[in-house]
Design a protein around this motif. Sequence first.
Motif, PDB file in Angstrom:
ATOM      1  N   HIS A 148       0.820  -1.222   0.000  1.00 53.14           N
ATOM      2  CA  HIS A 148       0.000   0.000   0.000  1.00 53.14           C
ATOM      3  C   HIS A 148       0.850   1.267   0.000  1.00 53.14           C
ATOM      4  CE1 HIS A 148      -2.793  -3.052   0.671  1.00 53.14           C
ATOM      5  NE2 HIS A 148      -3.447  -2.610   1.731  1.00 53.14           N
TER       6      HIS A 148
ATOM      7  N   ASN B 236       7.495  -6.551  -8.058  1.00 50.91           N
ATOM      8  CA  ASN B 236       6.379  -7.235  -7.392  1.00 50.91           C
ATOM      9  C   ASN B 236       6.120  -8.554  -8.117  1.00 50.91           C
ATOM     10  OD1 ASN B 236       4.271  -6.624  -5.214  1.00 50.91           O
ATOM     11  ND2 ASN B 236       2.989  -7.391  -6.885  1.00 50.91           N
TER      12      ASN B 236
ATOM     13  N   THR C 298      -6.395  -4.744   0.982  1.00 49.42           N
ATOM     14  CA  THR C 298      -6.990  -5.570   2.044  1.00 49.42           C
ATOM     15  C   THR C 298      -8.331  -5.100   2.532  1.00 49.42           C
ATOM     16  OG1 THR C 298      -5.188  -4.542   3.236  1.00 49.42           O
ATOM     17  CG2 THR C 298      -5.638  -6.851   3.687  1.00 49.42           C
TER      18      THR C 298
ATOM     19  N   ALA D   4      11.790 -10.834  -4.988  1.00 46.62           N
ATOM     20  CA  ALA D   4      13.142 -10.695  -4.428  1.00 46.62           C
ATOM     21  C   ALA D   4      13.424 -11.885  -3.528  1.00 46.62           C
ATOM     22  CB  ALA D   4      13.243  -9.411  -3.640  1.00 46.62           C
TER      23      ALA D   4
ATOM     24  N   ASP E 205       8.602  -2.772   0.923  1.00 48.15           N
ATOM     25  CA  ASP E 205       7.199  -2.780   1.384  1.00 48.15           C
ATOM     26  C   ASP E 205       6.576  -4.083   0.894  1.00 48.15           C
ATOM     27  OD1 ASP E 205       4.649  -2.139   2.203  1.00 48.15           O
ATOM     28  OD2 ASP E 205       4.237  -0.765   0.545  1.00 48.15           O
TER      29      ASP E 205
ATOM     30  N   LYS F  44      -2.485 -14.349   3.755  1.00 45.67           N
ATOM     31  CA  LYS F  44      -1.474 -13.461   3.156  1.00 45.67           C
ATOM     32  C   LYS F  44      -0.472 -14.309   2.401  1.00 45.67           C
ATOM     33  CE  LYS F  44      -1.795  -9.077   4.525  1.00 45.67           C
ATOM     34  NZ  LYS F  44      -1.370  -7.945   3.741  1.00 45.67           N
TER      35      LYS F  44
ATOM     36  N   ASP G  16       3.776  -3.587   6.815  1.00 46.15           N
ATOM     37  CA  ASP G  16       3.860  -4.720   7.745  1.00 46.15           C
ATOM     38  C   ASP G  16       5.266  -5.292   7.872  1.00 46.15           C
ATOM     39  OD1 ASP G  16       1.172  -4.505   8.102  1.00 46.15           O
ATOM     40  OD2 ASP G  16       0.642  -6.406   7.148  1.00 46.15           O
TER      41      ASP G  16
ATOM     42  N   ALA H 137      -1.033  -3.371  10.505  1.00 43.53           N
ATOM     43  CA  ALA H 137      -2.321  -2.938   9.952  1.00 43.53           C
ATOM     44  C   ALA H 137      -2.068  -2.010   8.770  1.00 43.53           C
ATOM     45  CB  ALA H 137      -3.155  -2.211  11.009  1.00 43.53           C
ATOM     46  N   GLY H 138      -2.907  -2.173   7.756  1.00 43.45           N
ATOM     47  CA  GLY H 138      -2.734  -1.414   6.525  1.00 43.45           C
ATOM     48  C   GLY H 138      -2.761   0.087   6.739  1.00 43.45           C
ATOM     49  N   VAL H 139      -3.496   0.498   7.785  1.00 47.27           N
ATOM     50  CA  VAL H 139      -3.628   1.930   8.044  1.00 47.27           C
ATOM     51  C   VAL H 139      -2.253   2.587   8.240  1.00 47.27           C
ATOM     52  CG1 VAL H 139      -4.044   1.638  10.517  1.00 47.27           C
ATOM     53  CG2 VAL H 139      -4.966   3.614   9.357  1.00 47.27           C
TER      54      VAL H 139
HETATM   55  C1  LIG Z   1      -8.338 -10.724   5.979  1.00 49.52           C
HETATM   56  C2  LIG Z   1      -7.573  -9.476   6.334  1.00 49.52           C
HETATM   57  C3  LIG Z   1      -8.241  -8.280   6.501  1.00 49.52           C
HETATM   58  C4  LIG Z   1      -7.540  -7.119   6.825  1.00 49.52           C
HETATM   59  N1  LIG Z   1      -8.238  -5.966   6.977  1.00 49.52           N
HETATM   60  C5  LIG Z   1      -7.582  -4.835   7.292  1.00 49.52           C
HETATM   61  C6  LIG Z   1      -8.283  -3.603   7.454  1.00 49.52           C
HETATM   62  O1  LIG Z   1      -9.503  -3.561   7.284  1.00 49.52           O
HETATM   63  N2  LIG Z   1      -7.569  -2.492   7.785  1.00 49.52           N
HETATM   64  C7  LIG Z   1      -6.227  -2.534   7.969  1.00 49.52           C
HETATM   65  O2  LIG Z   1      -5.631  -1.499   8.275  1.00 49.52           O
HETATM   66  N3  LIG Z   1      -5.535  -3.683   7.813  1.00 49.52           N
HETATM   67  C8  LIG Z   1      -6.162  -4.822   7.493  1.00 49.52           C
HETATM   68  N4  LIG Z   1      -5.460  -5.981   7.352  1.00 49.52           N
HETATM   69  C9  LIG Z   1      -3.995  -5.930   7.475  1.00 49.52           C
HETATM   70  C10 LIG Z   1      -3.431  -5.468   6.110  1.00 49.52           C
HETATM   71  O3  LIG Z   1      -3.637  -6.486   5.176  1.00 49.52           O
HETATM   72  C11 LIG Z   1      -1.954  -5.201   6.099  1.00 49.52           C
HETATM   73  O4  LIG Z   1      -1.590  -4.487   7.231  1.00 49.52           O
HETATM   74  C12 LIG Z   1      -1.561  -4.404   4.850  1.00 49.52           C
HETATM   75  O5  LIG Z   1      -1.876  -5.105   3.678  1.00 49.52           O
HETATM   76  C13 LIG Z   1      -0.081  -4.130   4.883  1.00 49.52           C
HETATM   77  O6  LIG Z   1       0.278  -3.462   3.734  1.00 49.52           O
HETATM   78  P1  LIG Z   1       1.770  -3.497   3.242  1.00 49.52           P
HETATM   79  O7  LIG Z   1       1.947  -2.305   2.393  1.00 49.52           O
HETATM   80  O8  LIG Z   1       2.696  -3.704   4.354  1.00 49.52           O
HETATM   81  O9  LIG Z   1       1.924  -4.816   2.339  1.00 49.52           O
HETATM   82  P2  LIG Z   1       0.949  -5.673   1.459  1.00 49.52           P
HETATM   83  O10 LIG Z   1      -0.319  -4.982   1.173  1.00 49.52           O
HETATM   84  O11 LIG Z   1       0.878  -7.013   2.098  1.00 49.52           O
HETATM   85  O12 LIG Z   1       1.741  -5.774   0.074  1.00 49.52           O
HETATM   86  C14 LIG Z   1       2.999  -6.388  -0.035  1.00 49.52           C
HETATM   87  C15 LIG Z   1       3.330  -6.578  -1.513  1.00 49.52           C
HETATM   88  O13 LIG Z   1       4.661  -7.042  -1.625  1.00 49.52           O
HETATM   89  C16 LIG Z   1       4.728  -8.144  -2.514  1.00 49.52           C
HETATM   90  N5  LIG Z   1       5.849  -9.019  -2.142  1.00 49.52           N
HETATM   91  C17 LIG Z   1       5.885  -9.943  -1.166  1.00 49.52           C
HETATM   92  N6  LIG Z   1       7.087 -10.530  -1.162  1.00 49.52           N
HETATM   93  C18 LIG Z   1       7.828  -9.943  -2.129  1.00 49.52           C
HETATM   94  C19 LIG Z   1       9.161 -10.132  -2.608  1.00 49.52           C
HETATM   95  N7  LIG Z   1       9.960 -11.041  -2.073  1.00 49.52           N
HETATM   96  N8  LIG Z   1       9.587  -9.384  -3.648  1.00 49.52           N
HETATM   97  C20 LIG Z   1       8.784  -8.454  -4.211  1.00 49.52           C
HETATM   98  N9  LIG Z   1       7.519  -8.244  -3.782  1.00 49.52           N
HETATM   99  C21 LIG Z   1       7.042  -8.973  -2.757  1.00 49.52           C
HETATM  100  C22 LIG Z   1       3.366  -8.822  -2.325  1.00 49.52           C
HETATM  101  O14 LIG Z   1       3.031  -9.641  -3.444  1.00 49.52           O
HETATM  102  C23 LIG Z   1       2.436  -7.602  -2.189  1.00 49.52           C
HETATM  103  O15 LIG Z   1       2.022  -7.128  -3.444  1.00 49.52           O
HETATM  104  C24 LIG Z   1      -6.127  -7.160   7.014  1.00 49.52           C
HETATM  105  C25 LIG Z   1      -5.458  -8.371   6.849  1.00 49.52           C
HETATM  106  C26 LIG Z   1      -6.161  -9.522   6.498  1.00 49.52           C
HETATM  107  C27 LIG Z   1      -5.413 -10.815   6.313  1.00 49.52           C
END
Ligand SMILES: Cc1cc2nc3c(=O)[nH]c(=O)nc-3n(C[C@H](O)[C@H](O)[C@H](O)COP(=O)(O)OP(=O)(O)OC[C@H]3O[C@@H](n4cnc5c(N)ncnc54)[C@H](O)[C@@H]3O)c2cc1C
Length: 723
Positions: free
Chosen positions: A20, A43, A51, A87, A113, A134, A291, A303-305
Amino acid sequence: MNDPRPLPITRDLVLLGGGHAHALVLKKWAMAPLPGARVTLVNPQAKAPYTGMLPGFVAGHYQRRDLDIDLVRLARQAGARLIIDCAIGIDTEAKRIQLQARPDIGYDTLSIDIGITSALTDLPGAAEHLIPAKPLGPFADAWTTLIDDARKTGQAPKVAILGGGVAGVELALAMAHRLSETNLPGDIRLIEAEDTILRESNASARRKLRAELDRARVEIIANANVTVLSGAGVQLRSEQDLIPANFIVSAAGAAPHAWLADTSLDLENGYVAVDKTLRSINTPNVFATGDCAHMVHAPRPKAGVFAVRQAPVLFENLRAHLSDRPLRRFSPQRSYLKLISTGRKSAVTDKWGIGLAGKSIWRLKDRIDQAFMEQFRHATEMSVADLPQDRAAGLDELYEDHANQCGACGAKVSQAVLIDGLEVAPDTPLDDAAIVANGDQVQVFSTDHLRAFNSDAYLLAKIAAIHALGDIWAMGATPNTVLSQIILPPLSPDKQSDMIREITAGAAEVFDACGTRIAGGHTSSGAELTVGFSIAGELERAPITHAGAAPGDVLVLTKPIGTGVALAGEMRQLADGDDYCAAIASMSRLQARASGLLREHATALTDITGFGLAGHLLNILEASGVSARLDLAHVPLLDGALQLAEAGIRSTLWPSNAARAANMTLTQSARSDLLFDPQTCGGLLATLPAASSEDVFSAFASVNEPIWKIGDITQGDPHILVQ
Ligand SMILES: Cc1cc2nc3c(=O)[nH]c(=O)nc-3n(C[C@H](O)[C@H](O)[C@H](O)COP(=O)(O)OP(=O)(O)OC[C@H]3O[C@@H](n4cnc5c(N)ncnc54)[C@H](O)[C@@H]3O)c2cc1C
């Protein structure tokens, strides 16, 4: 004086993961790029799901496209290079990232990220039977398959969700809703290791969510000690306790990506430890957010927020780091409003000990989520610089086409211009390669180059190599000598060396597979990246030219068409990211084996490139003095090509290709327009004697090489009847 030359690239910013925070950084970068900096996004998939809307998708309220951020479009808007790969390591000393499917890439500034993986993936049987929540993309795909299968077989699924936190509860309620709406009221069980679920929610929210679970008949199994997963279900410690399940989901919490532990980055419980500026605490040119990061100054739950809130500060700090300026501090909020959906269109709040519930909470959540996604759903206007006040006549008519000119084969000059410029008669046969006899030895020579359609030099080199080999394969020859011609875009000297390495690696992959290698070449710098190859090929038999097609022959094609609209659509941000990647995969497919299988039987052979299927077929018909009947419905199309054609997308070269419709009988439609679509690394088009065509089809099938019969050769003047 205005200098219209592009500025050189001096710094490489790599965004690892389309999470995100990075999606938002790219959105901002599109508005305000940093001159001199090149951005690369890595990616594993072309799309990254959001999410917030996943439970709504599981419940059936949203389509998959509603929650997918199309990274291909986003990269185009930001002018970023997109690498679809994963990666597997970072060498912080050498400043290089190891990737799963291609050579490593360098960076000056790196931002990570990549989110998390799910816990419990090390349980016995997990590799075969556990579907982690996830990453979200594969989870969403698995859910769609489960529902489709259940619909087909009429068998209600048995679902077990491991983990009774908010994510597990939200998923259980969403699944229960979807199954009951689909008239497949399957069993849903929520399995929790502790004695109670929703331990981190406030009492009021917990009460409301438990009532929803009761209503939805979700069975809660607490104090469960899961030992093994199998095709039969979830085995608890006690031998008798097998919980039957054919869909086992892990929502049991976060686990860091294991490979991070092999880097020299300082980690906290496996997560990249970052300071108040979101920068690694021990590696100053590496940032981490979302995360996968642990904020040492202010630890927060996953959390995504937080990823969303970090994005503006990350954006500024990445730019500051790339331009040697001081960084800003990120101060996360202490708590945040959780909006938990309950399957049907209602939701529960969880903040400050208050748990409100109802449809209005769902509407609020839907509004927030849709507003987030709305930022990514549309093409943005790419500005075309205004023309100067004083200008030569004729510039206005050409300017927009010039500014939007396609890359790859769409940049080829038209056949009419070639014939005019080369001062050859319009009916002069132009074969795929020059045939040169030297004593007994006959060789074919060809040259081809591609103007970059994106800034990924490795990929461009691969595609340019396959494209150039097309002419050799089309003559039924085997390549034996290769020379390269490379024009590098403006880059600092170290980036020039890097790009040459990437081009060499991409090309070598293709030429190695064909048993040949680059013997020499010429490299210069210019306005934009261009990669080409001159190739000589050996002939073991008489060359297969355009001239041998005979009435009664079967017309065959070895790749679907549509790369021209795929590239033009991507450039205009209108192509679907997955379809675009499928087009790239089709372009990247070698035709050496197809050429080998056609060689013995083909009476005429060519490769489909800039002039499109119709243009190249007409070249065969003119050289052979025959006519053809084409079954439009049997011409294979790349996914999404027809939709783009229906939306009016055409490659730059299309109008001049379409002028050849004068030699055709056809009813115009979006589908028939694709016959004039210029192809990059297109398939081989061959005519085969009807008597041997079945043998050729069997030979292709036996090695899983695709081939389509698309028409026949008939008697008459050069003409195509499209049916
Ligand atoms: C069912 C469910 C519901 C949820 N609901 C909420 C909600 O309502 N509100 C909230 O705040 N949070 C929610 N969460 C938590 C939320 O999903 C995460 O906190 C959020 O997605 C984190 O975002 P991020 O940017 O860290 O990574 P992510 O959104 O997880 O994105 C990571 C990206 O990196 C890519 N990636 C992974 N490994 C590699 C690699 N080795 N090389 C290159 N790319 C890679 C992945 O494919 C993905 O595209 C929920 C989680 C779940 C499981």
